[in-house]
Design a protein around this motif. Structure first.
Motif, short mmCIF file in Angstrom:
data_model
loop_
_atom_site.label_atom_id
_atom_site.label_comp_id
_atom_site.label_asym_id
_atom_site.label_seq_id
_atom_site.Cartn_x
_atom_site.Cartn_y
_atom_site.Cartn_z
N UNK A 37 0.71 -1.39 -0.03
CA UNK A 37 0.13 -0.17 0.22
C UNK A 37 1.12 1.19 0.30
N UNK A 38 0.88 2.58 -1.04
CA UNK A 38 1.67 3.19 -0.84
C UNK A 38 0.95 4.28 0.22
N UNK A 39 0.17 4.02 1.59
CA UNK A 39 -0.28 5.06 2.39
C UNK A 39 1.55 4.69 3.38
N UNK A 40 1.28 5.75 4.21
CA UNK A 40 2.30 5.71 5.40
C UNK A 40 1.77 4.79 6.55
N UNK A 41 0.37 5.11 6.85
CA UNK A 41 -0.37 4.53 8.27
C UNK A 41 0.49 4.16 8.98
N UNK A 42 0.98 4.92 10.57
CA UNK A 42 2.32 4.13 11.32
C UNK A 42 2.02 3.26 11.68
N UNK A 43 0.42 3.07 11.88
CA UNK A 43 0.63 1.22 12.59
C UNK A 43 -0.09 -0.19 11.72
N UNK A 44 0.89 0.43 10.11
CA UNK A 44 -0.08 -0.81 8.65
C UNK A 44 1.05 -1.61 8.99
N UNK A 45 0.72 -3.27 9.34
CA UNK A 45 1.73 -3.38 8.79
C UNK A 45 1.99 -3.41 6.43
N UNK A 46 0.78 -3.46 5.54
CA UNK A 46 0.19 -3.51 5.08
C UNK A 46 0.98 -2.15 4.16
N UNK A 47 1.83 -1.54 4.84
CA UNK A 47 2.23 -0.06 4.16
C UNK A 47 4.12 -0.73 3.45
N UNK A 48 3.63 -0.32 2.06
CA UNK A 48 4.76 -1.02 1.21
C UNK A 48 6.11 0.32 2.05
N UNK A 49 5.78 0.95 2.78
CA UNK A 49 7.32 2.07 3.51
C UNK A 49 8.10 1.70 4.40
N UNK A 50 7.38 0.03 4.96
CA UNK A 50 7.98 -0.57 6.03
C UNK A 50 8.20 -1.83 5.95
N UNK A 51 9.73 -2.31 6.58
CA UNK A 51 9.67 -4.11 5.95
C UNK A 51 9.14 -4.55 7.34
N UNK A 52 8.04 -5.30 7.02
CA UNK A 52 7.17 -6.47 8.28
C UNK A 52 7.12 -7.63 7.37
N UNK A 53 7.72 -8.08 6.56
CA UNK A 53 8.20 -9.20 5.99
C UNK A 53 7.15 -10.26 5.66
N UNK A 92 0.33 10.33 12.72
CA UNK A 92 0.08 8.43 12.51
C UNK A 92 0.15 8.60 11.14
N UNK A 93 -0.56 9.29 9.97
CA UNK A 93 -0.90 9.31 8.70
C UNK A 93 -0.33 10.61 7.89
N UNK A 94 0.00 10.67 7.00
CA UNK A 94 0.99 11.94 6.30
C UNK A 94 -0.02 11.57 4.73
N UNK A 95 0.31 11.01 4.31
CA UNK A 95 -0.25 11.11 2.39
C UNK A 95 -1.64 11.64 2.84
N UNK A 96 -2.72 11.13 3.71
CA UNK A 96 -3.64 11.84 2.96
C UNK A 96 -4.50 12.81 4.60
N UNK A 97 -5.28 12.95 4.41
CA UNK A 97 -5.89 13.97 5.54
C UNK A 97 -6.84 14.06 6.42
N UNK A 98 -7.54 14.74 7.38
CA UNK A 98 -8.20 13.82 8.14
C UNK A 98 -9.78 14.34 7.31
N UNK A 99 -10.06 15.22 5.98
CA UNK A 99 -10.32 16.22 5.91
C UNK A 99 -10.65 14.86 4.80
N UNK A 100 -9.92 14.84 4.06
CA UNK A 100 -10.22 13.03 3.28
C UNK A 100 -11.11 12.44 3.18
N UNK A 101 -10.48 11.85 4.63
CA UNK A 101 -11.29 11.06 5.49
C UNK A 101 -12.98 11.31 5.47
N UNK A 102 -12.93 12.00 5.83
CA UNK A 102 -14.66 12.90 6.21
C UNK A 102 -14.95 12.77 5.13
N UNK A 103 -14.58 13.00 3.94
CA UNK A 103 -14.88 13.60 2.61
C UNK A 103 -15.71 12.07 2.52
N UNK A 104 -14.77 10.95 2.01
CA UNK A 104 -15.18 9.60 2.61
C UNK A 104 -16.11 9.01 2.86
#
Ligand code: SAM
Ligand code: DTB
Ligand code: SF4
Length: 331
Positions: A59-75, A170-182
């Motif tokens: 996943x291209x997002x950087x959610x700091x909790x998430x094992x599925x982000x491409x940015x972290x090596x979680x194996x 926690x997340x920089x690649x999408x805003x809180x407002x983006x979430x509210x819009x969805x």
């Protein structure tokens, strides 16, 4: 606020009010939460949802909790979007195990139209099995939400995760407002909203209160409010974060129950590390939904036998699915 005023449906919560609820003596808080729970829900029942990761990792997002982000090596091994028939098969198994809702999760920032067409077909097939359907696919446009509605999607999960103030850590690649819009697009398409957050990310008590305040002050309360405890995954930035005090976790569930009386409050991720007694306190505080099945998306969940025995020990029973679907499920 008088304790008897607790449990009315409101959309104008202030921070001092939320804090005054969350800091009540614990027995008073539990008493009112259970009272309001019984005024709005069938007691001793738990709604059971099974999760399936239909597209995993990278996943291209950087959610700091998430094992599925491409940015972290979680194996984690990445997997492309599953075939519709394979998803149907997993849904059938979930139904046989006793789930009434099937939630399909994909590690997308937002789905592409080609992907959404396949997922809409999954929704049709799962719905035809008599299961309630839920999807969590990242951000949606209003048109995409309508496409999912047309396919028969019952719920869309999109979490706010934390307070607007703490979110940026926690997340920089999408805003809180983006979430509210969805969330607004999902509502506008007449899909039920599943929206909550995660505790144990280093947030303050104020942040927890502000998360609940944001949820309760939405124009309409979410039908489903998942309260996740962070599942710490090695390789993610939040691995090693100070765990949340279990009684503060219970307090947050109780406050969610009191502020959104008609919502299903889901005791979500993190149950694997919880004792039966802590889970019992969460149910007493008004939780009435769980994820059911060995796996969440990529991490573990209590196995079916442990959950069956937990429910039996507590005298809890699975909530039946709405309408005629129940007969189909029993068949
Ligand atoms: N990619 C989509 C999105 O973020 O909207 C959907 C899937 S995403 C995994 C769904 C939610 O799972 C996140 O919003 C977050 O609240 C929760 N989650 C992810 N990783 C978690 C973890 N390690 N512990 C607890 N909850 C987690
Ligand atoms: C939610 O609030 N929790 C679920 C669901 N919605 C999609 C996800 C939990 C994920 C836990 C980490 C994992 O298994 O990857
Ligand atoms: Fe991607 Fe969702 Fe994980 Fe964020 S939470 S990294 S958007 S899969």
């Amino acid at each position: 606020m008088t304790p008897t005023a607790l449990g009315t449906v409101r959309h104008d919560w202030t921070l001092p009010e939320v804090m005054s609820v969350m800091t009540l003596p614990l027995m008073d808080l539990l008493y009112h939460a259970q009272r309001v729970h019984r005024e709005n829900h069938e007691p001793n029942t738990v709604q059971m949802s099974t999760l399936l990761s239909i597209k995993t990792g990278a996943c291209p997002e950087d959610c700091a909790y998430c094992p599925q982000s491409v940015r972290y090596d979680t194996g984690l091994e990445r997997e492309e979007l599953m075939e519709v028939a394979a998803v149907r098969e997993r849904a059938l198994r979930a139904r046989e195990a006793g789930a009434t809702r099937f939630c399909m999760g994909a590690a997308y920032r937002s789905p592409k139209s080609k992907e959404l067409r396949v997922i809409a077909q999954m929704v049709r097939e799962v719905s035809a099995l008599g299961l309630e359907t839920c999807a969590t696919l990242g951000m949606l446009t209003p048109e995409q939400a309508c496409e999912l509605k047309d396919a028969g999607l019952d719920y869309y999960n999109h979490n706010l995760d934390t307070s607007p103030e703490f979110y940026g850590q926690i997340i920089t690649t999408r805003t809180y407002q983006d979430r509210l819009d969805t969330l607004e697009a999902v509502r506008a398409a007449d899909i039920k909203v599943c929206c909550g957050g995660i505790l144990g990310m280093g947030e303050s008590a104020d942040d927890r209160a502000r998360l609940l305040m944001t949820l309760a002050n939405l124009p309409q309360h979410p039908e489903s409010v998942p309260i996740n405890q962070l599942v710490q995954v090695p390789g993610t930035p939040l691995d090693g974060a100070a765990p949340v005090d279990p009684l503060d976790f219970v307090r947050t569930i109780a406050a969610a129950r009191l502020m959104m009386p008609r919502a299903h409050v889901r005791l979500s991720a993190g149950r694997q590390g919880m004792s039966d007694e802590l889970q019992a306190l969460c149910f007493l505080a008004g939780a009435n939904s769980i994820f059911y099945g060995e796996k969440l998306l990529t991490t573990g969940n209590p196995d079916v036998d442990r959950d069956r025995s937990l429910l039996a020990r507590l005298g809890l029973r699975p909530e039946s699915s709405p309408g005629t679907r129940n007969e189909e499920t029993a068949a």
